[in-house]
Design a protein around this motif. Structure first.
Motif, PDB file in Angstrom:
ATOM      1  N   SER A 135      38.996  20.460  39.222  1.00 36.32           N
ATOM      2  CA  SER A 135      38.114  19.036  39.385  1.00 36.32           C
ATOM      3  C   SER A 135      37.565  18.491  38.140  1.00 36.32           C
ATOM      4  O   SER A 135      36.589  18.105  38.158  1.00 36.32           O
ATOM      5  CB  SER A 135      37.082  19.648  40.396  1.00 36.32           C
ATOM      6  OG  SER A 135      37.368  20.140  41.530  1.00 36.32           O
ATOM      7  N   GLY A 136      38.763  18.473  37.287  1.00 40.00           N
ATOM      8  CA  GLY A 136      38.311  17.975  35.740  1.00 40.00           C
ATOM      9  C   GLY A 136      37.381  18.752  35.107  1.00 40.00           C
ATOM     10  O   GLY A 136      37.102  18.090  33.981  1.00 40.00           O
ATOM     11  N   ASP A 137      36.810  19.790  35.381  1.00 36.85           N
ATOM     12  CA  ASP A 137      35.742  20.560  34.755  1.00 36.85           C
ATOM     13  C   ASP A 137      36.488  21.912  34.183  1.00 36.85           C
ATOM     14  O   ASP A 137      37.165  22.680  34.998  1.00 36.85           O
ATOM     15  CB  ASP A 137      34.492  20.877  35.399  1.00 36.85           C
ATOM     16  CG  ASP A 137      33.819  19.587  35.666  1.00 36.85           C
ATOM     17  OD1 ASP A 137      33.748  18.782  34.958  1.00 36.85           O
ATOM     18  OD2 ASP A 137      33.315  19.651  36.927  1.00 36.85           O
ATOM     19  N   SER A 138      36.226  22.177  32.871  1.00 40.62           N
ATOM     20  CA  SER A 138      36.496  23.547  32.382  1.00 40.62           C
ATOM     21  C   SER A 138      35.612  24.673  32.983  1.00 40.62           C
ATOM     22  O   SER A 138      34.353  24.505  32.528  1.00 40.62           O
ATOM     23  CB  SER A 138      36.706  23.403  30.838  1.00 40.62           C
ATOM     24  OG  SER A 138      37.013  24.819  30.423  1.00 40.62           O
ATOM     25  N   VAL A 139      35.931  25.730  33.690  1.00 41.00           N
ATOM     26  CA  VAL A 139      35.281  26.876  34.006  1.00 41.00           C
ATOM     27  C   VAL A 139      35.956  28.113  33.779  1.00 41.00           C
ATOM     28  O   VAL A 139      36.887  28.269  33.588  1.00 41.00           O
ATOM     29  CB  VAL A 139      35.071  26.610  35.530  1.00 41.00           C
ATOM     30  CG1 VAL A 139      34.110  25.486  35.859  1.00 41.00           C
ATOM     31  CG2 VAL A 139      36.263  26.637  36.396  1.00 41.00           C
ATOM     32  N   LYS A 140      35.076  28.912  33.540  1.00 41.21           N
ATOM     33  CA  LYS A 140      35.688  30.444  33.594  1.00 41.21           C
ATOM     34  C   LYS A 140      35.651  31.084  34.942  1.00 41.21           C
ATOM     35  O   LYS A 140      34.641  31.132  35.581  1.00 41.21           O
ATOM     36  CB  LYS A 140      34.810  31.267  32.629  1.00 41.21           C
ATOM     37  CG  LYS A 140      34.659  30.936  31.125  1.00 41.21           C
ATOM     38  CD  LYS A 140      35.595  31.802  30.431  1.00 41.21           C
ATOM     39  CE  LYS A 140      35.616  31.540  28.841  1.00 41.21           C
ATOM     40  NZ  LYS A 140      36.372  32.446  28.069  1.00 41.21           N
ATOM     41  N   ILE A 141      36.926  31.821  34.935  1.00 42.86           N
ATOM     42  CA  ILE A 141      37.243  32.510  36.144  1.00 42.86           C
ATOM     43  C   ILE A 141      37.651  33.795  35.991  1.00 42.86           C
ATOM     44  O   ILE A 141      38.197  33.914  34.923  1.00 42.86           O
ATOM     45  CB  ILE A 141      38.008  31.521  37.203  1.00 42.86           C
ATOM     46  CG1 ILE A 141      39.537  31.442  36.845  1.00 42.86           C
ATOM     47  CG2 ILE A 141      37.474  30.389  37.854  1.00 42.86           C
ATOM     48  CD1 ILE A 141      40.271  31.084  37.692  1.00 42.86           C
ATOM     49  N   PHE A 142      37.571  34.715  36.955  1.00 44.88           N
ATOM     50  CA  PHE A 142      38.434  35.754  36.605  1.00 44.88           C
ATOM     51  C   PHE A 142      39.770  35.757  37.087  1.00 44.88           C
ATOM     52  O   PHE A 142      40.327  34.802  37.933  1.00 44.88           O
ATOM     53  CB  PHE A 142      37.979  36.938  37.746  1.00 44.88           C
ATOM     54  CG  PHE A 142      36.780  37.665  37.688  1.00 44.88           C
ATOM     55  CD1 PHE A 142      36.334  38.437  36.571  1.00 44.88           C
ATOM     56  CD2 PHE A 142      35.703  37.098  38.499  1.00 44.88           C
ATOM     57  CE1 PHE A 142      35.089  38.884  36.400  1.00 44.88           C
ATOM     58  CE2 PHE A 142      34.378  37.623  38.217  1.00 44.88           C
ATOM     59  CZ  PHE A 142      34.027  38.381  37.335  1.00 44.88           C
ATOM     60  N   THR A 143      40.807  36.366  36.369  1.00 42.39           N
ATOM     61  CA  THR A 143      42.008  36.240  36.255  1.00 42.39           C
ATOM     62  C   THR A 143      42.641  36.456  37.560  1.00 42.39           C
ATOM     63  O   THR A 143      43.687  35.869  37.850  1.00 42.39           O
ATOM     64  CB  THR A 143      42.706  36.957  35.081  1.00 42.39           C
ATOM     65  OG1 THR A 143      42.637  38.400  35.395  1.00 42.39           O
ATOM     66  CG2 THR A 143      42.594  36.522  33.775  1.00 42.39           C
ATOM     67  N   LYS A 144      41.986  37.353  38.439  1.00 42.49           N
ATOM     68  CA  LYS A 144      42.620  37.777  39.839  1.00 42.49           C
ATOM     69  C   LYS A 144      42.199  36.594  40.602  1.00 42.49           C
ATOM     70  O   LYS A 144      43.003  36.316  41.938  1.00 42.49           O
ATOM     71  CB  LYS A 144      41.828  38.767  40.417  1.00 42.49           C
ATOM     72  CG  LYS A 144      40.521  38.607  40.725  1.00 42.49           C
ATOM     73  CD  LYS A 144      39.835  39.881  41.269  1.00 42.49           C
ATOM     74  CE  LYS A 144      38.145  39.547  41.560  1.00 42.49           C
ATOM     75  NZ  LYS A 144      38.026  38.891  42.918  1.00 42.49           N
ATOM     76  N   ASP A 145      41.536  35.308  40.164  1.00 37.73           N
ATOM     77  CA  ASP A 145      41.360  34.221  41.352  1.00 37.73           C
ATOM     78  C   ASP A 145      42.107  33.120  40.709  1.00 37.73           C
ATOM     79  O   ASP A 145      41.957  31.991  41.319  1.00 37.73           O
ATOM     80  CB  ASP A 145      39.851  33.826  41.007  1.00 37.73           C
ATOM     81  CG  ASP A 145      39.032  34.961  41.693  1.00 37.73           C
ATOM     82  OD1 ASP A 145      39.455  35.644  42.466  1.00 37.73           O
ATOM     83  OD2 ASP A 145      37.851  34.914  41.004  1.00 37.73           O
ATOM     84  N   ILE A 146      43.116  33.264  39.846  1.00 31.38           N
ATOM     85  CA  ILE A 146      44.079  32.167  39.400  1.00 31.38           C
ATOM     86  C   ILE A 146      44.967  31.780  40.641  1.00 31.38           C
ATOM     87  O   ILE A 146      45.322  32.764  41.226  1.00 31.38           O
ATOM     88  CB  ILE A 146      44.906  32.440  38.229  1.00 31.38           C
ATOM     89  CG1 ILE A 146      43.923  32.590  36.888  1.00 31.38           C
ATOM     90  CG2 ILE A 146      45.961  31.452  37.837  1.00 31.38           C
ATOM     91  CD1 ILE A 146      44.561  33.366  35.851  1.00 31.38           C
ATOM     92  N   VAL A 147      45.232  30.666  40.887  1.00 30.54           N
ATOM     93  CA  VAL A 147      46.270  30.364  42.021  1.00 30.54           C
ATOM     94  C   VAL A 147      47.269  29.326  41.368  1.00 30.54           C
ATOM     95  O   VAL A 147      46.996  28.558  40.257  1.00 30.54           O
ATOM     96  CB  VAL A 147      45.470  29.624  43.286  1.00 30.54           C
ATOM     97  CG1 VAL A 147      44.382  30.494  43.763  1.00 30.54           C
ATOM     98  CG2 VAL A 147      44.581  28.105  42.557  1.00 30.54           C
ATOM     99  N   VAL A 148      48.290  29.234  41.888  1.00 32.26           N
ATOM    100  CA  VAL A 148      49.483  28.543  41.488  1.00 32.26           C
ATOM    101  C   VAL A 148      48.726  26.792  41.345  1.00 32.26           C
ATOM    102  O   VAL A 148      48.150  26.347  42.632  1.00 32.26           O
ATOM    103  CB  VAL A 148      50.769  28.425  42.584  1.00 32.26           C
ATOM    104  CG1 VAL A 148      51.778  27.303  42.115  1.00 32.26           C
ATOM    105  CG2 VAL A 148      51.376  29.752  42.576  1.00 32.26           C
ATOM    106  N   GLY A 149      49.159  26.111  40.454  1.00 31.36           N
ATOM    107  CA  GLY A 149      48.428  24.706  40.456  1.00 31.36           C
ATOM    108  C   GLY A 149      47.488  24.650  39.516  1.00 31.36           C
ATOM    109  O   GLY A 149      47.284  23.335  39.025  1.00 31.36           O
ATOM    110  N   ASP A 150      46.717  25.816  39.214  1.00 32.45           N
ATOM    111  CA  ASP A 150      45.629  25.722  38.302  1.00 32.45           C
ATOM    112  C   ASP A 150      46.049  25.242  36.924  1.00 32.45           C
ATOM    113  O   ASP A 150      47.358  25.659  36.415  1.00 32.45           O
ATOM    114  CB  ASP A 150      44.981  27.205  38.151  1.00 32.45           C
ATOM    115  CG  ASP A 150      43.921  27.494  39.098  1.00 32.45           C
ATOM    116  OD1 ASP A 150      43.445  26.554  39.663  1.00 32.45           O
ATOM    117  OD2 ASP A 150      43.591  28.727  39.272  1.00 32.45           O
ATOM    118  N   ILE A 151      45.265  24.575  36.003  1.00 34.59           N
ATOM    119  CA  ILE A 151      45.626  24.330  34.515  1.00 34.59           C
ATOM    120  C   ILE A 151      44.885  25.456  33.826  1.00 34.59           C
ATOM    121  O   ILE A 151      43.620  25.253  33.705  1.00 34.59           O
ATOM    122  CB  ILE A 151      45.283  22.931  34.236  1.00 34.59           C
ATOM    123  CG1 ILE A 151      46.459  21.962  34.973  1.00 34.59           C
ATOM    124  CG2 ILE A 151      45.478  22.710  32.738  1.00 34.59           C
ATOM    125  CD1 ILE A 151      46.024  20.567  35.143  1.00 34.59           C
TER     126      ILE A 151
END
Length: 144
Positions: free
Chosen positions: A17-33
């Motif tokens: 959504s235009g913001d840089s956030v930290k997430i767990f790698t297990k939560d990455i989905v196709v289409g994420d940048i």
């Protein structure tokens, strides 16, 4: 199993959504940048979008010790399990988990350690270990 546990707890910078956030790698989905920099281990497969002097160590997949320069024009594919050795970039995720290169390798290794493969020799390539599941359907066959 320890390798997998470390990856599940690891975090990475992602643009959502235009913001840089930290997430767990297990939560990455196709289409994420993803935003990658020196020392990062790629948690997913993707395509290089933009960056600065990116050099990747692909020795975990290929055994080749030379670092590979990446750019939009030259070799834009980024593969999970490889490491950023120089520069930084943004990439769009194209495959995660068992459909990523690292996931496919893990499945193949676990398959060898587990029970015998029960598939017949005449099975279609798409049915084998999910190798082609992360590719778009409209990719033409390679010319020999």
């Amino acid at each position: 199993k320890q390798w997998y546990q470390r990856r599940v707890r690891a975090t990475i910078a992602v643009i959502r959504s235009g913001d840089s956030v930290k997430i767990f790698t297990k939560d990455i989905v196709v289409g994420d940048i993803l935003q990658l920099g020196y020392g990062d281990i790629l948690p997913a497969d993707g395509i290089y979008l933009t960056g600065n002097d990116l050099s990747i160590d692909e020795s975990t997949l290929t055994g080749e010790t030379d670092h590979i320069k990446k750019s939009v024009a030259k070799d834009p594919m980024l593969l999970s399990g490889t490491s950023v050795m120089e520069g930084s970039c943004k990439m769009i995720v194209t495959a995660v988990g068992p459909n990523s290169q690292a996931g496919i390798i893990v499945q193949l290794i676990e398959g060898q350690d587990g029970e015998e493969d029960e598939s017949d020799d005449e099975s279609e390539p798409e049915e084998e270990a999910g190798v082609y599941k992360s590719l778009p359907q409209n990719v033409p066959e390679p010319k020999e």
